[in-house]
Scaffold this motif. Structure first.
Motif, mmCIF file in Angstrom:
data_model
loop_
_atom_site.group_PDB
_atom_site.id
_atom_site.type_symbol
_atom_site.label_atom_id
_atom_site.label_comp_id
_atom_site.label_asym_id
_atom_site.label_seq_id
_atom_site.Cartn_x
_atom_site.Cartn_y
_atom_site.Cartn_z
ATOM 1 N N PRO A 200 1.038 -1.125 0.060
ATOM 2 C CA PRO A 200 -0.586 -0.143 -0.036
ATOM 3 C C PRO A 200 1.018 1.511 -0.316
ATOM 4 C CG PRO A 200 -1.309 -1.829 1.747
ATOM 5 C CD PRO A 200 0.959 -2.120 0.997
ATOM 6 N N ALA A 201 0.554 2.300 -0.451
ATOM 7 C CA ALA A 201 1.184 3.722 -0.462
ATOM 8 C C ALA A 201 1.654 4.339 0.567
ATOM 9 C CB ALA A 201 0.260 4.665 -1.489
ATOM 10 N N ASP A 202 2.915 4.507 0.444
ATOM 11 C CA ASP A 202 2.706 5.547 1.797
ATOM 12 C C ASP A 202 3.211 4.491 3.050
ATOM 13 O OD1 ASP A 202 2.667 7.313 0.274
ATOM 14 O OD2 ASP A 202 0.987 7.872 1.438
ATOM 15 N N TRP A 203 3.412 3.155 2.975
ATOM 16 C CA TRP A 203 3.662 2.267 4.024
ATOM 17 C C TRP A 203 5.753 2.191 3.598
ATOM 18 C CZ3 TRP A 203 0.499 -2.759 5.401
ATOM 19 C CH2 TRP A 203 -0.165 -2.410 5.564
ATOM 20 N N GLN A 204 6.009 1.522 5.241
ATOM 21 C CA GLN A 204 7.287 1.294 5.443
ATOM 22 C C GLN A 204 7.690 0.582 5.654
ATOM 23 O OE1 GLN A 204 9.528 3.432 8.387
ATOM 24 N NE2 GLN A 204 8.042 5.135 8.583
ATOM 25 N N PHE A 205 9.155 -0.716 5.570
ATOM 26 C CA PHE A 205 9.047 -2.104 5.292
ATOM 27 C C PHE A 205 10.480 -2.167 6.060
ATOM 28 C CE2 PHE A 205 11.887 -3.553 1.993
ATOM 29 C CZ PHE A 205 12.046 -2.356 1.308
#
Ligand SMILES: [Zn+2]
Length: 659
Positions: A200-205
């Protein structure tokens, strides 16, 4: 009921197909003779074996996997997989990973693979599933093709009834073994993979994988082997923080936090410092590292499963969402990260020879899990204390609970520890009735007590000059900087222990793991402590009971109860509750005529100490009501460790931070 013949034919192991069939014929003949049924049908015989699946070989795979995963469908929790696989031809066999490292079991979630479509240059390629090994897919491709496209959906659980949750609105976990079909016939380390992941957009991993570039929601990762890919899960989320646990180090270690809510990420400086100490204390203990960088993938969530799974360069660590914000109430499981970190040395870098497999569809054998998990449990406990994640008394309280459980566990009367190494295969953590009579995965915590026994014995015999730290440094600390797995056998463990302190370690270990015997509490005694019971729970038990809304009365009447409604969660075999025929999932409605309340129950246990009258319970089991008489007169009992002044406090030395 002919698994030996079929499985041996599939994997081309010791028994040849013709030998297998003649064995089948001999068995069938013997059966007929035994029955002596004149004129009757000879009865069924074995069916022909299926075509063999190529055994994995250690040569370079003549192709590659390009794996594209889209994990952005949070509402439906469907993960779409597209895979381009070169190096295949007609008759190739694709495998879905079945035997998963770290779980020690054939748990690959094949039931979640759906919508499989295979094409070659746009034309459909038909496939059939192997009738014996259902994790294998046989291609019926036209001759001349060299590359295929594979599409499937991974149906991540939508409710806990289906399985442990992996995706929520705010976070997800990517387990690559769930998202790939790979070619049979090659070691996993010989198959190159280029993977990319859409989030999803703007998620960090966070992951041990390195991004090849970083822009937008789709991340391409650098090319790795299939072995490294499957060993490198990705955690991602809306609310995340990345904390440096070894500032300035050439080999970075990070704590990648993902939380259900942003306020759960409030890590206090002293909490961060304790986790930094964990890294320092691990290096002092093992004297090495076996990764280029390490990431703790730490989920603070009750929306996805709280996992604990080791990898070579990362670990999956799930805990109570309030682990940082309610630090004082969540000490109970705080050894998790130390446990999983230790596995980078014990389990991933050094691995039992019979547990290592060349790919994910060759069965694993778990005979040495009391080293792999048992000694990891030991170091996890010790390093949590040495780093200050636990106070000294919290570490003692944890150990008291472990010792008490084995002190009363009935199942040890019939089942030796090493037989429980099969438990992940027998029962991959499904709920059990009468668990302490069956026994379950005892190689973890009983293994921990055995290694305490060994550590204190080395310290005593060497008059404090040597310890299990020396074993850890030599056995796990070899080849500093290398992450090529080195396997070991029972004899290797014995030899390494003998190099630290000469002793009959073979007999010591075989006696403790291979035969039924009383709980191994010698390490406590030699460490200067003894197990006692008092009528007051330790702070650790009190806090844990409050947090989990449970009441631990295992060491008095023999039950654990859900505090809220009196539901019985566990009954110990041979306890007073067992003898009164109380069972798990029954609900306690009344105690001596008064409505259920945990304090009423505790008062009744206290009062019964000075009378000969039984405690009367009214319980509801299903739709049945029963009145039970509990004959118990020993009062409340909770385990503690008490210092034995006449013996040097070796346990205190073990738990103290290394300078
Ligand atoms: Zn473990």
């Amino acid at each position: 009921m002919k698994p030996v013949i079929t499985s041996m034919a599939i994997y081309g192991a010791a028994l040849s197909l013709s030998a297998a069939l003649s064995l089948g014929a001999a068995l069938s003949l013997g059966a007929n003779l035994a029955l002596g049924a004149a004129g009757a049908s000879p009865g069924p015989t074995t069916t022909a074996a299926t075509a063999p699946i190529a055994a994995p070989k250690d040569t370079a795979y003549p192709g590659e996997i390009r794996l594209t995963v889209d994990a952005s469908d949070l509402d439906r929790r469907i993960v779409h997989v597209h895979e381009t696989l070169s190096g295949v031809g007609t008759g190739s066999v694709l495998l879905y990973p079945k035997w998963l490292p770290g779980t020690h079991a054939p748990e690959g979630p094949l039931d979640r693979l759906a919508g499989l479509r295979i094409t070659a240059q746009g034309a459909k390629v038909s496939w059939t599933r192997d009738p014996v090994d259902v994790y294998a897919f046989r291609l019926h491709a036209p001759s001349g093709i060299k590359s295929i496209d594979i599409d499937f959906d991974y149906l991540s659980p939508t409710s806990p009834k289906v399985g442990l949750l992996e995706i929520s609105r705010d976070m997800l976990m990517i387990e690559w073994n769930e998202l790939v079909l790979y070619p049979a016939g090659y070691f996993a380390r010989q198959i190159p993979v280029e993977a990319s992941l859409t989030l999803p957009a703007d998620w960090q991993f966070g992951s041990a994988l390195e991004a090849a570039s970083a822009s937008g929601p789709k991340t391409p990762f650098k090319r790795v082997s299939l072995e490294t890919l499957i060993d490198s899960p990705v955690y991602a989320g809306r609310y995340a923080a990345r904390l440096d646990l070894d500032p300035g180090a050439s080999v970075p270690v990070h704590l990648d936090l993902f939380a259900d809510r942003p306020e759960l990420l409030a890590v206090k400086p002293e909490q961060l410092e304790a986790y930094r100490n964990l890294v320092r204390q691990a290096y002092k203990t093992f004297g090495s590292h076996h990764y280029a960088h390490y990431d703790f993938l730490y989920s603070l969530s009750d929306q996805i499963q709280q996992n604990g799974l080791e990898h070579h360069q990362s670990s999956e660590d799930g805990s109570d969402p309030e682990a940082f914000t309610e630090w004082n109430k969540t000490a109970f499981d705080r050894d998790l990260l130390a446990h999983e970190f230790t596995h980078s040395w014990n389990g991933k870098f050094r691995r039992p020879a019979d547990l290592w497999t060349p790919n994910y569809n060759v069965p694993m054998q778990n005979s040495l899990l009391w080293v792999y998990e048992g000694q990891t449990q030991y170091w996890g406990h010790v390093l949590t204390a040495r780093s200050g994640l636990w106070t000294h008394s919290q570490a003692l309280d944890e150990l008291a609970l472990v010792a008490a459980y084995y002190d009363v566990e009935a199942g040890r009367r019939w089942r030796a520890l090493d037989d429980t190494t099969n438990d992940e295969i027998i029962n991959p953590r499904r709920p059990m009735s009468w668990r302490d009579w069956q026994r379950f995965e005892e190689y973890y915590s009983e293994g921990q007590l055995i290694w305490l026994d060994a550590d204190t014995l080395i310290r005593e015999r060497s008059q404090g000059k040597r310890s299990l730290d020396d074993f850890a440094r030599s056995f796990f600390g070899m080849d500093d900087g290398s992450f090529t797995t080195v396997t070991f056998t029972f004899d290797d463990v014995v030899k390494a222990l003998n190099a630290v302190e000469p002793y009959d370690w073979s007999a010591f270990l075989r006696e403790r793991v291979g035969i039924t015997r009383p709980a191994p509490l010698d390490g406590l005694r030699r460490g200067g402590y003894k197990l006692i019971y008092t009528d007051t729970p330790s702070d650790l038990v009190k806090e844990n009971d409050e947090k989990r809304k449970r009441v631990n009365l295992l060491y008095s009447i023999g039950v654990e109860i859900d505090d809220k409604d009196g539901t019985v969660l566990q009954v110990l075999w041979d306890s007073a509750a067992f003898k009164a025929k109380l069972t798990e999932s029954s609900v306690i409605l009344a105690i001596n005529g008064a409505a259920y309340d945990v304090d009423v129950l505790k008062d009744a246990i206290r009062s019964a100490k000075s009378t000969k009258l039984p405690i009367e319970l009214i319980v509801k089991t299903g739709d049945r009501f029963r009145v039970l008489s509990l004959e118990y007169h020993d009062g409340l009992r909770y385990p503690h460790l008490e210092r034995e002044a006449s013996v040097p406090a070796l346990l205190d030395d073990i738990l103290a931070a290394r300078k």
